[in-house]
Scaffold this motif. Structure first.
Motif, PDB file in Angstrom:
ATOM      1  N   LEU A  31      40.551  37.695  43.556  1.00  0.00           N
ATOM      2  CA  LEU A  31      41.821  38.336  42.883  1.00  0.00           C
ATOM      3  C   LEU A  31      42.044  37.553  41.496  1.00  0.00           C
ATOM      4  O   LEU A  31      42.203  38.028  40.520  1.00  0.00           O
ATOM      5  CB  LEU A  31      43.022  38.074  43.620  1.00  0.00           C
ATOM      6  CG  LEU A  31      44.408  38.122  43.030  1.00  0.00           C
ATOM      7  CD1 LEU A  31      44.544  39.797  43.093  1.00  0.00           C
ATOM      8  CD2 LEU A  31      45.397  37.865  43.829  1.00  0.00           C
ATOM      9  N   SER A  32      41.574  36.262  41.543  1.00  0.00           N
ATOM     10  CA  SER A  32      41.844  35.323  40.276  1.00  0.00           C
ATOM     11  C   SER A  32      40.906  35.607  39.159  1.00  0.00           C
ATOM     12  O   SER A  32      40.869  36.078  37.978  1.00  0.00           O
ATOM     13  CB  SER A  32      41.802  33.889  40.579  1.00  0.00           C
ATOM     14  OG  SER A  32      40.268  33.458  40.530  1.00  0.00           O
ATOM     15  N   LEU A  33      39.598  36.084  39.643  1.00  0.00           N
ATOM     16  CA  LEU A  33      38.569  36.694  38.747  1.00  0.00           C
ATOM     17  C   LEU A  33      39.147  38.053  38.141  1.00  0.00           C
ATOM     18  O   LEU A  33      38.841  38.293  37.064  1.00  0.00           O
ATOM     19  CB  LEU A  33      37.201  36.935  39.445  1.00  0.00           C
ATOM     20  CG  LEU A  33      36.494  35.718  40.072  1.00  0.00           C
ATOM     21  CD1 LEU A  33      35.161  36.052  40.805  1.00  0.00           C
ATOM     22  CD2 LEU A  33      36.321  34.683  39.093  1.00  0.00           C
ATOM     23  N   ILE A  34      39.655  38.889  39.083  1.00  0.00           N
ATOM     24  CA  ILE A  34      40.055  40.446  38.572  1.00  0.00           C
ATOM     25  C   ILE A  34      40.971  40.036  37.425  1.00  0.00           C
ATOM     26  O   ILE A  34      41.275  40.647  36.311  1.00  0.00           O
ATOM     27  CB  ILE A  34      40.529  40.965  39.750  1.00  0.00           C
ATOM     28  CG1 ILE A  34      39.128  41.499  40.450  1.00  0.00           C
ATOM     29  CG2 ILE A  34      41.168  42.416  39.117  1.00  0.00           C
ATOM     30  CD1 ILE A  34      39.588  42.093  41.728  1.00  0.00           C
ATOM     31  N   MET A  35      42.257  39.144  37.765  1.00  0.00           N
ATOM     32  CA  MET A  35      43.343  39.051  36.841  1.00  0.00           C
ATOM     33  C   MET A  35      42.651  38.268  35.697  1.00  0.00           C
ATOM     34  O   MET A  35      43.229  38.520  34.544  1.00  0.00           O
ATOM     35  CB  MET A  35      44.333  38.017  37.610  1.00  0.00           C
ATOM     36  CG  MET A  35      45.098  38.731  38.734  1.00  0.00           C
ATOM     37  SD  MET A  35      46.009  37.631  39.616  1.00  0.00           S
ATOM     38  CE  MET A  35      47.385  37.143  38.365  1.00  0.00           C
ATOM     39  N   GLN A  36      41.808  37.384  35.514  1.00  0.00           N
ATOM     40  CA  GLN A  36      41.063  36.817  34.436  1.00  0.00           C
ATOM     41  C   GLN A  36      40.524  37.918  33.497  1.00  0.00           C
ATOM     42  O   GLN A  36      40.893  38.142  32.347  1.00  0.00           O
ATOM     43  CB  GLN A  36      40.106  35.935  34.801  1.00  0.00           C
ATOM     44  CG  GLN A  36      40.390  34.621  34.875  1.00  0.00           C
ATOM     45  CD  GLN A  36      39.302  33.773  35.312  1.00  0.00           C
ATOM     46  OE1 GLN A  36      38.268  33.708  34.866  1.00  0.00           O
ATOM     47  NE2 GLN A  36      39.502  32.637  36.096  1.00  0.00           N
TER      48      GLN A  36
END
Lengths: 403, 309
Positions: free
Chosen positions: B120-125
């Motif tokens: 999720l953090s990769l996508i948000m970044q």
């Protein structure tokens, strides 16, 4: 059945052979030397993924710091190669000839003490095998003897990866800093930069990988492997049966570290440099996804996982760099939520039954394993079968080391 | 190493470094508070916590842009409070959505939550990078936050730093009160201590989970909002703090708010004081290493909640 077959099994053996054909025959024939070298690089990550299958899939220990061990292996090899590349003749223009160029740039006038032993190749090989295991041993003893595990272990290992990266980048004069150790040329006078050398290294790498795969298979099939699974599911029961749970965890964590380090060393040899970008928290957690995609219980799956993710990464970042992080993120979420047993699980559930329809029954042993317990997807993912006790002690896990 | 400085200089150096440490401490506390609720109370590892914080920062950035573009200049000074409230509710809502779509399926598999939230953090970044660009953005501070306040002629402290600190104190007290006194706080603690029993007395545990997670994320949003006061925001800024913040929470004893504050204080002070004498990277290495070693010797952290398992 012969002795090899006894711990591999007919079904597994057939899949080992398929993978061997892929790595040693299909890839070298189908790819040019540049692409083959790239596949070789991917396969070095397979070592790490394999280590994670052992310690995470079977042992239930998720380490987010496998990049540390990959890095230690890689740096040991890089230090040896760098010293060979910085012979006094090669570095005559430096103010201090005979030391690596980055040391000279950082005003160092003699080789630091911890670099000196790396002039010996024998020492380097020992260091690659022993150093990561020793480091893993210290971490593991400190943690597992106090019965720390689960998410705490993950956070601590992640912090260690972060610390090591900051240290390497900060100590430029000793480690080459953020650029890492570059410009590696020869191994005992043998130029490792030629196409021919790269092809040879690819095969050496493949052989080492198979060596590690056999060792992993042997561990899993042994009594130790059974105990690991038992421990992962019901640690207390194993402890009450009189086993020293922490000793097994320490062993498997060290084994995973050594396997990762071999991959790191082969990475340096094939790619020609080593840098802190392969050590930190980002790459370390990426390595977990190689293992998760392949199937956390499938040792051969680890190899396929590493190949598929890295191949996708390369082709995505060549054509749609902005999509890569989306794909990677989706992969993390998808693997965890939709198919926790990874490619191996997909194969067992969908592909194998489909193949069975077209293959004569005589050869079904190649496709599926009748003994379900031996197939890659043998056990539902650790948490899925998580015990009732675990549910009750979700809070308990937080106060993990209350004793 | 001290010989080159006079006594008065040393005092002011320590005071200023101490103050720099206090600002770092505020960031740590604000980030760690949300994490302490999510991780400490629910046992969920939210690797995307840093990205939730950055979302709060971007909300603040957008609000300040809207204020300077469409609203009279006289009320620009107050945009920050609106931004903070917006940041809280937007990140909180996203948190609730994430809990509903991902986290609630993974409560029994904490390690898998970690991987999913990392994804999720990769996508948000990447979303931040696509929407706001890879460059860091900053907000224009309103006039009343500019400048610095001179305590003595050698010691000066920036006003925005003071503001962030006051904000941190207020929010910490609010969170502590909420966990101790409010209905949601009591329900959360009841669910943590004994889920089946809490359900048996009529607490809707799923709802409590969702609200708790949303609350933790909302606090991260406020942290991000405060973060814009002292630094600029980039798509990957959240990642820089996540490892430190997890260490802060674990070091403090995961389920104790006081512990979180105490450990944030220790770590940030140690780091910023050492930064003056050593290089920044060595200061960080030494601090983190000390924390890791202490955690190896005392895994339950500084303050641990004694609980029957």
């Amino acid at each position: 059945m012969n002795k090899v077959g006894s711990f591999i099994g007919r079904y597994q053996l057939s899949h080992f052979i398929i993978l061997a054909l892929l790595i040693f025959v299909v890839m070298p024939l189908a790819l040019d030397s540049f692409r083959l070298n790239m596949v070789g690089k991917y396969l070095t990550y397979a070592f790490v993924a394999l280590g994670l299958v052992l310690c995470w899939g079977y042992g239930g220990i998720l380490s987010l710091g496998q990049g540390v061990f990959f890095g230690i292996g890689g740096y040991c090899m890089a230090m040896f190669l760098k010293l060979e590349a910085s012979s006094p003749e090669n570095t005559a223009i430096q103010s201090t000839p005979g030391i690596p160029d980055f040391m000279d740039w950082n005003q160092l006038t003699e080789l630091p003490w911890f670099w000196v032993p790396f002039q010996s190749f024998t020492f380097t090989i020992f260091a690659i095998l022993i150093l990561p295991a020793a480091f893993a041993f210290i971490i593991a003893v400190a943690m597992f003897k106090r019965r720390v595990g689960g998410v705490y272990f993950a956070i601590i290992t992640q912090a260690i990866a972060a610390i090591l990266t900051i240290l390497i980048i900060g100590q430029q004069g000793y480690t080459g800093g953020v650029n890492g150790i570059t410009d590696l040329r020869t191994l005992h006078g043998w130029d490792i930069r030629t196409d021919e050398a790269k092809t040879i290294l690819y095969f050496v790498n493949g052989l080492l990988l198979f060596g590690c795969l056999f060792v992993a298979r042997y561990i899993i099939k042994s009594k130790l492997g059974r105990l690991l699974v038992a421990m992962r599911e019901r640690e207390d029961r194993v402890r009450f049966s009189g086993y020293d749970v922490s000793a097994f965890k320490i062993f498997i964590f060290c084994a995973a570290a050594t396997i990762s380090a071999i991959g790191g060393a082969m990475f340096t040899l094939q790619v020609g440099f080593m840098s802190p970008t392969f050590v930190g928290t980002g790459p370390s957690i990426e390595m977990v996804i190689f293992c998760a995609l392949g199937g956390r219980l499938a040792i051969l799956g680890a190899v396929y996982g590493a190949l598929v993710v890295n191949w996708a990464k390369t082709s995505f970042s060549e054509s749609f760099p902005e999509l890569w992080l989306f794909a990677m993120g989706a992969l993390f979420i998808g693997v965890v939520m939709a198919f926790p047993n990874g490619l191996a699980g997909l194969y067992q559930t969908y592909i194998a039954p489909w193949l069975q329809k077209y293959v004569p029954e005589k050869f079904h042993w190649i496709i599926t394993n009748r003994n379900p317990e031996e197939s890659g997807a043998e056990i539902a993912v650790a948490g899925e079968t998580a015990s009732e006790d675990e549910k009750k002690s979700k809070a308990g896990e937080l106060s993990h080391a209350g004793n | 190493m001290f010989a080159d400085y006079s006594m008065a200089e040393l005092t002011s150096i320590f005071a200023m470094q101490g103050f720099a440490g206090l600002i770092l401490f505020s960031v740590f506390v604000l980030m760690a508070l949300g994490l302490a609720i999510i991780f400490g109370q629910m046992g969920v590892i939210n690797m995307a916590h840093g990205e939730f914080m950055i979302l709060g920062a971007y909300v603040t950035y957008l609000t300040s842009n809207v204020f300077s573009a469409y609203l009279p200049e006289s009320i620009y000074g107050s945009y920050f409070f609106i931004a903070m409230i917006l940041a809280f509710f937007i990140t909180g809502a996203l948190g609730a959505l994430v809990e509903w779509s991902i986290i609630r399926h993974l409560y029994k598999r904490p390690l898998d939550t970690l991987l999913a939230t990392w994804g999720l953090s990769l996508i948000m970044q990447q979303i931040y990078r696509s929407v706001f660009g890879a460059r860091e953005v900053g907000v224009t501070l309103p006039d009343w936050l500019m400048g610095s306040y001179a305590i003595t002629d050698m010691i000066e402290v920036p006003i925005n730093g003071i503001f962030v600190m006051v904000l941190t104190i207020v929010i910490t007290i609010a969170v502590a009160l909420m966990m101790q006194r409010s209905r949601l706080g009591k329900q959360t603690r009841a669910v943590v201590q004994n889920r089946p029993m809490a359900a048996a007395v009529g607490i809707n545990t799923e709802k409590v989970d969702r609200l708790t997670f949303a609350l933790g994320c909302g606090i991260a949003g406020i942290a991000g909002s405060a973060f814009t006061m002292i630094g600029s925001t980039g798509p990957t800024a959240g990642q820089l703090y996540i490892v430190d913040t997890f260490l802060v929470v674990v070091f403090g004893g995961a389920s104790s708010l006081i512990g979180t504050v105490a450990s944030a204080f220790t770590i940030s002070q140690a780091q910023s004081t050492m930064e003056f004498f050593l290089s920044g990277s060595m200061a960080k290495v030494l601090t983190l290493l000390t924390v890791v070693i202490i955690l190896m010797l005392r895994p339950e952290g500084l303050f641990s909640l004694k609980m029957r398992r």
